[in-house]
Motif scaffolding. Structure first.
Motif, short mmCIF file in Angstrom:
data_model
loop_
_atom_site.label_atom_id
_atom_site.label_comp_id
_atom_site.label_asym_id
_atom_site.label_seq_id
_atom_site.Cartn_x
_atom_site.Cartn_y
_atom_site.Cartn_z
N LEU A 126 0.83 -1.21 0.00
CA LEU A 126 0.00 0.00 0.00
C LEU A 126 0.86 1.25 0.00
CD1 LEU A 126 -2.77 -1.13 2.50
CD2 LEU A 126 -3.14 -0.39 0.14
N VAL A 130 -14.14 5.61 -4.39
CA VAL A 130 -13.39 4.37 -4.58
C VAL A 130 -14.22 3.34 -5.34
CG1 VAL A 130 -12.40 2.39 -3.34
CG2 VAL A 130 -11.88 4.72 -2.59
N LEU A 149 -5.19 2.37 -6.54
CA LEU A 149 -5.61 1.65 -5.34
C LEU A 149 -6.58 0.52 -5.69
CD1 LEU A 149 -6.28 4.30 -2.53
CD2 LEU A 149 -4.64 2.43 -2.48
N LEU A 185 -7.51 -5.48 -3.27
CA LEU A 185 -7.67 -4.63 -2.09
C LEU A 185 -9.15 -4.37 -1.84
CD1 LEU A 185 -6.22 -2.87 0.06
CD2 LEU A 185 -6.37 -0.97 -1.57
N ALA A 211 -9.04 0.53 1.10
CA ALA A 211 -8.74 1.57 0.12
C ALA A 211 -9.25 2.93 0.60
CB ALA A 211 -9.36 1.22 -1.24
N CYS A 224 -7.11 6.36 1.49
CA CYS A 224 -7.48 7.68 0.96
C CYS A 224 -7.70 8.68 2.09
CB CYS A 224 -8.73 7.58 0.12
SG CYS A 224 -8.52 6.75 -1.47
#
Length: 424
Positions: A109, A217, A231, A242, A247, A251
């Motif tokens: 990540l 997302v 991501l 993920l 995610a 963010c």
């Protein structure tokens, strides 16, 4: 140990209160006393172990087996049921992603994030940062008179990193003012000491922030190569995609750290520069001076003043025995004034040989991935403001501005200045 006015060396106004006005306005006397007298000190008011020496903080940050990041983003003030109800309705959750992630998923990540903020990406972004700074300063100068006062916080320092981050990450469906309000609410809710009524007030924009991040997302509309798209395409160590909550948590951290804390750094850089005779002119004229000044501000008055860790097992630190599960508060600001590392630490000395030994961005596995961007934005902001607004000086009220006083964040909330009268 309770620090009090009875101490013979230097009077301090009452017991240590990490949220109190005396500490927020000038934490250095308290930090100096902690570092010299109780470098690993248990604070009864918060239950935290305050770690203040540079060498001990560095040890904690580098030893990720003994000292875990699990508590890094926990709410400082417990959230009552009524507040939790607001967040739960919004689906709010922050699983381990970046700052609070000590699992095997962290390196991958982190690599996704770092690609957007590494030295090459930031160097390529400098023209854009300069353009945005110029546009904001155009607005600042448009509404000011030749000798009028202005506030460089809300009109410049706060909004510059937000607009830069939005351009870097390809975010276009929210206005900067909303993103700033969401981020500031999250900082206060999780790192402040607000009463219940204020917690309930803050929970609403934090819930909105999380809902917007989740929708962003989940939507398949992010452009190729954008942060959100990268991501979404990321795979965990076991090969699985993920998950959305992780995610979103990544963010959440990037948006808060990438704009709120950088805005706080810029505000402090400008505030301190205006208060030093001759420094504003030097920032405009001398090559590399703005960068050197930013580094000294990071050492002495970083926007991220503390960070948290927890012990994985009983351990010894700085001569003190700590139990398993001890909640540590690393006094990053105090470590930047440790005389064992920095000679004459209370003197601002841009260009000092070991300036980058400070721990304002942490160190080791969890070194802030946005450090290069934050440094660059702050230097560009100072240089641009000094060149566009020559002769600027602090107003009479600027010496003691209102301060953001959260557990881990400190900065002036106003940067008031005025133009010097033209010679007659």
């Amino acid at each position: 140990m309770i620090l009090s006015a009875a101490d013979a060396r230097e009077p301090l106004s009452g017991p240590l209160d990490l949220f109190g006005a005396p500490f927020v306005q000038d934490p250095h006397p308290w930090l100096d006393r902690l570092r010299s007298d109780a470098p690993v000190h248990h604070d009864p008011a918060t239950g935290l172990w305050l770690v203040s020496r540079h060498r001990d903080i560095r040890t904690v940050l580098l030893d990720t087996d003994r000292f875990l990041p699990d508590n890094a983003q926990n709410a400082v003030t417990p959230l009552p049921v009524a507040v939790m109800r607001v967040l739960v309705r919004a689906g709010f959750t922050l699983p381990p992603a970046l700052a609070n992630n000590g699992t095997p998923s962290h390196p991958g990540l982190r690599r996704v994030v770092t690609r957007f903020f590494d030295a090459r990406s930031v160097a390529a972004a400098v023209p854009m940062i300069e353009r945005v700074a110029g546009e904001l300063l155009d607005e600042v100068t448009k509404y000011g008179t030749d000798e009028g006062s202005l506030d460089l916080f809300g009109s410049f320092a706060q909004i510059l990193p937000c607009r830069v981050l939005m351009e870097l990450l390809g975010i276009h469906d929210v206005d900067p003012a909303t993103l700033i309000a969401w981020s500031d609410a999250a900082l206060e809710l999780f790192w402040g000491r607000p009463p219940l009524a204020r917690q309930l007030e803050l929970a609403e924009p934090v819930a909105e922030f999380h809902q917007w991040l989740t929708a962003t997302v989940r939507a398949d509309t992010a452009p190729p190569g954008s942060f959100v798209r990268e991501l979404a395409a990321h795979r965990l160590p076991d090969g699985t995609p993920l998950d959305v909550p992780t995610a979103v948590a990544a963010c959440f951290f990037v948006f808060v750290a990438g704009q709120s804390t950088t805005g706080q750094l810029i505000a402090t850089v400008l505030h301190r520069a205006l208060g030093e005779p001759g420094l504003w002119r030097r920032a405009a004229e001398e090559e590399g001076f703005a960068e050197a000044w930013v580094e000294e501000v990071l050492r002495r008055e970083p926007p991220v003043t503390t960070w948290r860790r927890t012990t994985a097992a009983p351990t010894r630190l700085g001569g003190t025995e700590l139990p398993a599960g001890a909640q540590l508060l690393l006094m990053l600001m105090g470590s930047g004034s440790d005389p064992e590392v920095f000679p004459e630490p209370d003197r601002m000395c841009p260009g000092r040989a070991n300036a980058r030994r400070h721990l304002a961005f942490g160190t080791g596995r969890h070194l802030c991935p946005g450090a290069t961007l934050a440094r660059t934005e702050a230097a560009v902001a100072l240089r641009a403001a000094a060149r566009r607004l020559p002769g600027l000086r602090p107003t009479a009220a600027a010496a003691r501005p209102p301060m953001l006083g959260l557990l881990s964040f400190r900065a002036p909330l106003r940067v008031e200045a005025e133009r010097a009268p033209a010679p007659r």
